[in-house]
Design a protein around this motif. Sequence first.
Motif, PDB file in Angstrom:
ATOM      1  N   ILE A  92      16.361  14.495   6.308  1.00 39.85           N
ATOM      2  CA  ILE A  92      16.650  13.321   7.145  1.00 39.85           C
ATOM      3  C   ILE A  92      15.681  13.252   8.319  1.00 39.85           C
ATOM      4  O   ILE A  92      15.213  12.179   8.688  1.00 39.85           O
ATOM      5  N   TYR A  93      15.351  14.402   8.903  1.00 44.05           N
ATOM      6  CA  TYR A  93      14.394  14.423  10.017  1.00 44.05           C
ATOM      7  C   TYR A  93      12.983  14.072   9.562  1.00 44.05           C
ATOM      8  O   TYR A  93      12.209  13.503  10.311  1.00 44.05           O
ATOM      9  N   GLU A  94      12.638  14.438   8.334  1.00 44.67           N
ATOM     10  CA  GLU A  94      11.280  14.222   7.858  1.00 44.67           C
ATOM     11  C   GLU A  94      11.018  12.768   7.450  1.00 44.67           C
ATOM     12  O   GLU A  94       9.875  12.309   7.477  1.00 44.67           O
ATOM     13  N   THR A  95      12.040  12.022   7.129  1.00 46.11           N
ATOM     14  CA  THR A  95      11.876  10.646   6.669  1.00 46.11           C
ATOM     15  C   THR A  95      11.161   9.754   7.688  1.00 46.11           C
ATOM     16  O   THR A  95      10.205   9.062   7.311  1.00 46.11           O
ATOM     17  N   PRO A  96      11.554   9.738   8.968  1.00 41.58           N
ATOM     18  CA  PRO A  96      10.802   8.901   9.918  1.00 41.58           C
ATOM     19  C   PRO A  96       9.354   9.354  10.074  1.00 41.58           C
ATOM     20  O   PRO A  96       8.457   8.521  10.245  1.00 41.58           O
ATOM     21  N   GLY A  97       9.108  10.658   9.972  1.00 43.62           N
ATOM     22  CA  GLY A  97       7.736  11.151  10.046  1.00 43.62           C
ATOM     23  C   GLY A  97       6.899  10.632   8.904  1.00 43.62           C
ATOM     24  O   GLY A  97       5.745  10.240   9.086  1.00 43.62           O
ATOM     25  N   THR A  98       7.475  10.609   7.721  1.00 48.27           N
ATOM     26  CA  THR A  98       6.772  10.101   6.549  1.00 48.27           C
ATOM     27  C   THR A  98       6.467   8.612   6.700  1.00 48.27           C
ATOM     28  O   THR A  98       5.358   8.163   6.412  1.00 48.27           O
ATOM     29  N   VAL A  99       7.437   7.859   7.173  1.00 42.84           N
ATOM     30  CA  VAL A  99       7.234   6.419   7.378  1.00 42.84           C
ATOM     31  C   VAL A  99       6.136   6.190   8.411  1.00 42.84           C
ATOM     32  O   VAL A  99       5.255   5.333   8.226  1.00 42.84           O
ATOM     33  N   LEU A 100       6.155   6.948   9.501  1.00 36.47           N
ATOM     34  CA  LEU A 100       5.140   6.780  10.534  1.00 36.47           C
ATOM     35  C   LEU A 100       3.748   7.145  10.031  1.00 36.47           C
ATOM     36  O   LEU A 100       2.774   6.445  10.321  1.00 36.47           O
ATOM     37  N   VAL A 101       3.638   8.214   9.261  1.00 35.12           N
ATOM     38  CA  VAL A 101       2.331   8.599   8.734  1.00 35.12           C
ATOM     39  C   VAL A 101       1.811   7.541   7.761  1.00 35.12           C
ATOM     40  O   VAL A 101       0.634   7.173   7.802  1.00 35.12           O
ATOM     41  N   ILE A 102       2.678   7.017   6.922  1.00 40.41           N
ATOM     42  CA  ILE A 102       2.250   5.982   5.976  1.00 40.41           C
ATOM     43  C   ILE A 102       1.809   4.723   6.717  1.00 40.41           C
ATOM     44  O   ILE A 102       0.775   4.127   6.387  1.00 40.41           O
ATOM     45  N   LEU A 103       2.570   4.305   7.726  1.00 45.54           N
ATOM     46  CA  LEU A 103       2.164   3.133   8.522  1.00 45.54           C
ATOM     47  C   LEU A 103       0.847   3.388   9.247  1.00 45.54           C
ATOM     48  O   LEU A 103      -0.015   2.509   9.316  1.00 45.54           O
ATOM     49  N   GLY A 104       0.700   4.589   9.797  1.00 46.55           N
ATOM     50  CA  GLY A 104      -0.542   4.922  10.495  1.00 46.55           C
ATOM     51  C   GLY A 104      -1.744   4.924   9.572  1.00 46.55           C
ATOM     52  O   GLY A 104      -2.810   4.414   9.921  1.00 46.55           O
ATOM     53  N   LEU A 105      -1.585   5.504   8.391  1.00 46.01           N
ATOM     54  CA  LEU A 105      -2.692   5.508   7.429  1.00 46.01           C
ATOM     55  C   LEU A 105      -3.019   4.100   6.956  1.00 46.01           C
ATOM     56  O   LEU A 105      -4.192   3.751   6.780  1.00 46.01           O
ATOM     57  N   TYR A 106      -1.988   3.289   6.767  1.00 46.41           N
ATOM     58  CA  TYR A 106      -2.217   1.895   6.392  1.00 46.41           C
ATOM     59  C   TYR A 106      -3.010   1.170   7.487  1.00 46.41           C
ATOM     60  O   TYR A 106      -3.989   0.480   7.202  1.00 46.41           O
ATOM     61  N   GLY A 107      -2.587   1.334   8.733  1.00 45.16           N
ATOM     62  CA  GLY A 107      -3.277   0.664   9.834  1.00 45.16           C
ATOM     63  C   GLY A 107      -4.690   1.167  10.035  1.00 45.16           C
ATOM     64  O   GLY A 107      -5.578   0.417  10.436  1.00 45.16           O
ATOM     65  N   LYS A 108      -4.919   2.436   9.755  1.00 45.59           N
ATOM     66  CA  LYS A 108      -6.239   3.024  10.000  1.00 45.59           C
ATOM     67  C   LYS A 108      -7.231   2.720   8.889  1.00 45.59           C
ATOM     68  O   LYS A 108      -8.388   2.410   9.154  1.00 45.59           O
ATOM     69  N   PHE A 109      -6.785   2.805   7.625  1.00 45.68           N
ATOM     70  CA  PHE A 109      -7.739   2.730   6.527  1.00 45.68           C
ATOM     71  C   PHE A 109      -7.665   1.462   5.690  1.00 45.68           C
ATOM     72  O   PHE A 109      -8.668   1.035   5.135  1.00 45.68           O
ATOM     73  N   TRP A 110      -6.490   0.842   5.560  1.00 43.56           N
ATOM     74  CA  TRP A 110      -6.382  -0.268   4.626  1.00 43.56           C
ATOM     75  C   TRP A 110      -6.228  -1.637   5.278  1.00 43.56           C
ATOM     76  O   TRP A 110      -6.602  -2.634   4.672  1.00 43.56           O
ATOM     77  N   ALA A 111      -5.697  -1.713   6.467  1.00 44.78           N
ATOM     78  CA  ALA A 111      -5.415  -3.018   7.075  1.00 44.78           C
ATOM     79  C   ALA A 111      -6.680  -3.738   7.500  1.00 44.78           C
ATOM     80  O   ALA A 111      -6.791  -4.948   7.353  1.00 44.78           O
ATOM     81  N   LYS A 112      -7.623  -3.017   8.067  1.00 53.57           N
ATOM     82  CA  LYS A 112      -8.901  -3.578   8.528  1.00 53.57           C
ATOM     83  C   LYS A 112      -8.701  -4.780   9.452  1.00 53.57           C
ATOM     84  O   LYS A 112      -9.339  -5.817   9.300  1.00 53.57           O
ATOM     85  N   GLY A 113      -7.770  -4.649  10.406  1.00 55.72           N
ATOM     86  CA  GLY A 113      -7.537  -5.704  11.386  1.00 55.72           C
ATOM     87  C   GLY A 113      -6.691  -6.857  10.885  1.00 55.72           C
ATOM     88  O   GLY A 113      -6.548  -7.864  11.560  1.00 55.72           O
ATOM     89  N   ASN A 114      -6.130  -6.737   9.706  1.00 56.80           N
ATOM     90  CA  ASN A 114      -5.344  -7.816   9.125  1.00 56.80           C
ATOM     91  C   ASN A 114      -3.991  -7.281   8.630  1.00 56.80           C
ATOM     92  O   ASN A 114      -3.555  -7.594   7.529  1.00 56.80           O
ATOM     93  N   ALA A 115      -3.329  -6.478   9.464  1.00 53.95           N
ATOM     94  CA  ALA A 115      -2.071  -5.832   9.067  1.00 53.95           C
ATOM     95  C   ALA A 115      -0.917  -6.827   9.090  1.00 53.95           C
ATOM     96  O   ALA A 115      -0.994  -7.888   9.714  1.00 53.95           O
TER      97      ALA A 115
END
Length: 66
Positions: free
Chosen positions: A6-29
């Motif tokens: 249960i504690y790890e779930t928010p960490g996983t969501v945050l890491v996935i959002l961060g990776l999305y914003g850093k590598f895939w969004a390219k300013g268009n999130a």
Amino acid sequence: MLRLAIYETPGTVLVILGLYGKFWAKGNAFVNFLNDSNNVNLILTIGIVIWLYCWTEFFKLYRNKR
């Protein structure tokens, strides 16, 4: 173990959002705060810290069970 999952779930969501914003969004999130690199770095940092906490607790539990 369930508590750690249960504690790890928010960490996983945050890491996935961060990776999305850093590598895939390219300013268009899909959310505006993922377009700012400072926000993305903060999200990644918090997510990784949560992951590290959960994994260290997991290894402590594992060592105590053995």
